[in-house]
Write a protein that holds these residues in place. Structure first.
Motif, PDB file in Angstrom:
ATOM      1  N   UNK A  61       0.831  -1.203   0.000  1.00 31.80           N
ATOM      2  CA  UNK A  61       0.000   0.000   0.000  1.00 31.80           C
ATOM      3  C   UNK A  61       0.867   1.254   0.000  1.00 31.80           C
ATOM      4  N   UNK A  62       1.914   1.263   0.809  1.00 25.77           N
ATOM      5  CA  UNK A  62       2.808   2.411   0.883  1.00 25.77           C
ATOM      6  C   UNK A  62       3.522   2.642  -0.443  1.00 25.77           C
ATOM      7  N   UNK A  63       4.019   1.559  -1.051  1.00 23.91           N
ATOM      8  CA  UNK A  63       4.725   1.680  -2.327  1.00 23.91           C
ATOM      9  C   UNK A  63       3.805   2.229  -3.411  1.00 23.91           C
ATOM     10  N   UNK A  64       2.595   1.700  -3.490  1.00 23.54           N
ATOM     11  CA  UNK A  64       1.654   2.160  -4.507  1.00 23.54           C
ATOM     12  C   UNK A  64       1.294   3.627  -4.307  1.00 23.54           C
ATOM     13  N   UNK A  65       1.064   4.020  -3.062  1.00 20.63           N
ATOM     14  CA  UNK A  65       0.743   5.419  -2.778  1.00 20.63           C
ATOM     15  C   UNK A  65       1.899   6.328  -3.168  1.00 20.63           C
ATOM     16  N   UNK A  66       3.117   5.898  -2.871  1.00 21.73           N
ATOM     17  CA  UNK A  66       4.294   6.688  -3.227  1.00 21.73           C
ATOM     18  C   UNK A  66       4.406   6.866  -4.747  1.00 21.73           C
ATOM     19  N   UNK A  67       3.863   5.903  -5.496  1.00 15.24           N
ATOM     20  CA  UNK A  67       3.924   5.972  -6.960  1.00 15.24           C
ATOM     21  C   UNK A  67       2.714   6.671  -7.571  1.00 15.24           C
ATOM     22  N   UNK A  68       1.835   7.184  -6.728  1.00 18.73           N
ATOM     23  CA  UNK A  68       0.688   7.917  -7.226  1.00 18.73           C
ATOM     24  C   UNK A  68      -0.510   7.074  -7.578  1.00 18.73           C
ATOM     25  N   UNK A  69      -0.517   5.820  -7.143  1.00 25.92           N
ATOM     26  CA  UNK A  69      -1.614   4.910  -7.432  1.00 25.92           C
ATOM     27  C   UNK A  69      -2.671   5.015  -6.337  1.00 25.92           C
ATOM     28  N   UNK A  70      -3.924   5.112  -6.745  1.00 24.94           N
ATOM     29  CA  UNK A  70      -5.014   5.100  -5.775  1.00 24.94           C
ATOM     30  C   UNK A  70      -5.077   3.729  -5.107  1.00 24.94           C
TER      31      UNK A  70
END
Length: 284
Positions: free
Chosen positions: A21-30
């Motif tokens: 979840x953290x990685x995806x958020x850091x990449x701008x993914x909802x």
């Protein structure tokens, strides 16, 4: 700007799901973080980072349907611990059925390395049953088989023993075991979700390193700046399921082709055990 179509992440308040979840958020993914307790401190932290946090219970199909509605992908993980293998299978099946009803395009399931080899380890076999059900479900799928978690050393009983200079495992001193960190599981899951055509129908065991207990103890000693000695204990003290797992590790072994992973999926990074230690505040 976030990519609007969300990815649903189960176990989002835990080690694996939280890392993804953290990685995806850091990449701008909802990200839609699925949890049984949206009011927990871990859930609040994800919400503060920008995740949509929703209640979802594997035993409540209505909550699963609502949680997965509109999601383009699902990261699914399961555990028999705190319950039993039969319940783990039932919950995994319920989540897959909900993904089908919600028309989720791609499910990435975090299983376990060697689950497809008939190990006889109860929580390996239960995950393989979920794998097989997922393959029959009629949607795009990817199965990741993480090796032994490096992150388990950072907390709990293992960390407490390390503070005493003891690395305690029911393994032979020279038995090499494949190891993986949560950051690399997240990296591989994120890669699979970013390139679903490349990973559809793929099952791959994953690890960043292969180390013996003695080698692990030596690495801990170097990072902690004090002696750490390996001690072998009897596996039966871990309960039947984990005892079967460690017996499998010690007799058959847990091997993963880390060189092939680095060549095929260099985007992940693949941390060695020493690199993980160097990047983790293991000051136990």
């Amino acid at each position: 700007m976030k990519i609007s179509s969300p990815i649903a992440v189960t176990g989002a308040t835990g080690v694996q799901g939280g890392a993804l979840a953290t990685l995806l958020l850091d990449r701008g993914q909802a990200v839609r973080a699925l949890t049984r307790d949206p009011a927990s401190s871990a859930a609040r932290a994800l919400r503060d980072r920008g995740a949509e946090v929703v209640r979802a219970d594997f035993d409540d199909p209505v909550s699963l349907d609502a949680a997965l509605s509109g999601c383009r992908a699902l990261f699914l993980m399961s555990t028999p611990f705190g319950t039993d293998a039969a319940n783990e299978i039932r919950q995994g099946v319920a989540a897959i059925d909900a993904a089908v009803r919600a028309d989720v395009q791609h499910v990435v399931f975090s299983s376990v390395a060697h689950a497809d080899r008939g190990t006889g380890v109860p929580h390996f076999d239960s995950k393989y049953e979920i794998e097989q059900y997922l393959a029959r479900a009629g949607l795009a799928w990817t199965v990741l088989g993480p090796a032994k978690f490096m992150d388990n050393y950072a907390t709990g009983w293992a960390a407490s023993l390390l503070s005493e200079g003891r690395l305690v495992l029911p393994l032979s001193a020279d038995r090499s075991i494949a190891l993986v960190c949560a950051a690399d599981i997240a990296g591989m899951a994120a890669l699979a979700m970013a390139e679903p055509e490349r990973f559809a129908g793929v099952r791959v065991d994953i690890a960043g390193d292969q180390r013996t207990p003695v080698e692990q103890a030596e690495s801990f000693a170097a990072v902690l700046g004090r002696p750490v000695a390996f001690e072998r204990v009897e596996a039966r003290g871990y309960g039947d399921d984990l005892a079967a797992m460690f017996d499998y590790f010690d007799t058959v072994g847990l091997d993963v082709d880390t060189a092939a992973l680095r060549a095929e999926y260099p985007e992940v990074g693949w941390r060695t055990f020493d690199q993980w230690l160097g990047a983790t505040l293991v000051r136990t």
